[in-house]
Design a protein around this motif. Structure first.
Motif, PDB file in Angstrom:
ATOM      1  N   GLY A 189      -5.793   3.993  -3.704  1.00 43.14           N
ATOM      2  CA  GLY A 189      -5.779   5.083  -5.013  1.00 43.14           C
ATOM      3  C   GLY A 189      -6.822   4.601  -5.757  1.00 43.14           C
ATOM      4  N   SER A 222       3.914   9.110  -4.404  1.00 39.08           N
ATOM      5  CA  SER A 222       3.249   9.837  -5.560  1.00 39.08           C
ATOM      6  C   SER A 222       4.645  10.281  -6.383  1.00 39.08           C
ATOM      7  N   SER A 247       1.014  -1.335   0.056  1.00 42.20           N
ATOM      8  CA  SER A 247      -0.043  -0.056  -0.006  1.00 42.20           C
ATOM      9  C   SER A 247       0.853   1.245   0.049  1.00 42.20           C
ATOM     10  N   THR A 262       0.755   4.133  -3.032  1.00 42.44           N
ATOM     11  CA  THR A 262       0.416   5.415  -2.787  1.00 42.44           C
ATOM     12  C   THR A 262       1.465   6.268  -2.937  1.00 42.44           C
TER      13      THR A 262
END
Lengths: 212, 212
Positions: free
Chosen positions: A127, A102, A96, A100
């Motif tokens: 997401g 970025s 996870s 997530t």
DNA sequence: TAATGTGAAGCCTTTCACAGCA
DNA sequence: TGCTGTGAAAGGCTTCACATTA
């Protein structure tokens, strides 16, 4: 101007330079000298110049480098000038976190699929990605996904490796060390957290301090 | 038998050997040859022998190595023969993954404290650790914790570094690259996930396949 | 003048080959 | 005989120093 084999360590530093340059560019800078770039990244100026020299000469003596031009060149050399499709296997805490994160986009990566074997997780969204059953891994080939990220527990790593290779994956970033992989078929980069942690004490009690 | 500086790459491989040996030991093996150990870990026999030779000679020609004896020696060299206390900062997905990872214990690590700045998280328990406010970081010195693990978002990394150093931390494992650290005061090992991912394409489209 | 680009030197790591030992 | 331990050779990366260029 040569275009031979670029040393592994240079490849490593080029990514660091690329990110540094992108950050400078965002902040409005147009040019930078090897000296200033090196300083901001904890590297040496001559090291950076040497690194760049493996694939060309883009600087202007007395002036330094044009950032935009340099970014374009590094992207080209590292094959980061087109989007790479990635798939992630193992959507626990670690998975996870990676899903997530970025910071991949700017480097040309996008995670297009995520897989798990836990029925409680399959079907959920993290997401904007819907988690699929690992039995769907075989579809990666049709979906033209070439990079795999392995964030499953150790015990499941070998099987995941095999499935990804069978699905035609070309490169793997793995968080589980796996020594039984056919390295002719895929390039594997391993992130071995326990190993990195275990290296620390040697350097702490010894005087000698080195870069990573 | 020498006891000089051990090459960084050797330190890296010694940890890998150590884990391999521990696993063999668990499965009941008493002895192993450099050839077999190397094979199971994807290394070369002569490389392993050379690595061991930096700190002694423990093998028996014709027989190989006694696993228990070798484990003891490697632990000693890597300073992994006593428990190291660690603290983790940043209990998001990544931090939780590291906190709940069970593979550190066998290598001599125990995470004794975890910190976050989010009031919603502070006070909760992950595993059997109660998450504290980052303002408590200064207590690390009294608690004799010498290793820090940084799993905070990039923006918060620099500040966390500074606080850990101020709290007398001796070694840091960081998941955020940070180039402005006083490397005379601490040894920093950085795990840079984005960088590792970004190195893949270069090797995928090039024929050349190397180890990590 | 100020900074690049690069051959050459130096240093570190890997690989080899084999003497020596159980 | 089988495997270790290690000096020596080969290979690769880093650092240096300076000729070169805008």
């Amino acid at each position: 101007m040569r275009y031979h084999k670029i040393p592994d360590e240079t490849v490593r530093r080029l990514v660091i330079c690329l990110r540094g340059l992108l950050s400078l560019s965002e902040r409005g800078y147009k040019n930078i000298s090897s000296h200033n770039l090196a300083n901001s990244l904890g590297l040496n100026p001559w090291q950076i110049r040497k690194d760049f020299s493996y694939f060309g000469s883009f600087g202007t003596p007395g002036r330094g480098y044009n950032i935009e031009k340099l970014v374009k060149q590094i992207r080209k050399v590292l094959k980061l000038n087109a989007v790479h499709k990635a798939a992630l296997v193992g959507v626990g805490n670690l998975g996870s976190a990676v899903l997530t994160y970025s910071g991949f986009g700017i480097l040309g990566f996008k995670i297009f699929a995520a897989f798990d074997n836990d029925p409680k997780i399959i079907g959920r969204r993290v997401g904007n990605i819907k988690i699929e059953d690992v039995s769907n891994l075989q579809t990666l080939q049709q979906r033209k996904i070439e990079i795999g990220i392995i964030t499953v527990p150790c015990e499941a790593a070998q099987e995941t490796f095999n499935k990804l290779i069978a699905a035609g994956i070309k490169g793997i970033l793995s968080f589980s060390p796996c020594y039984k992989t056919d390295r002719k078929k895929v390039k594997v980069i391993t992130i071995d957290i326990a190993m990195d942690l275990a290296r620390l004490p040697y350097y702490i009690t010894t005087r000698q301090i080195t870069n990573v």
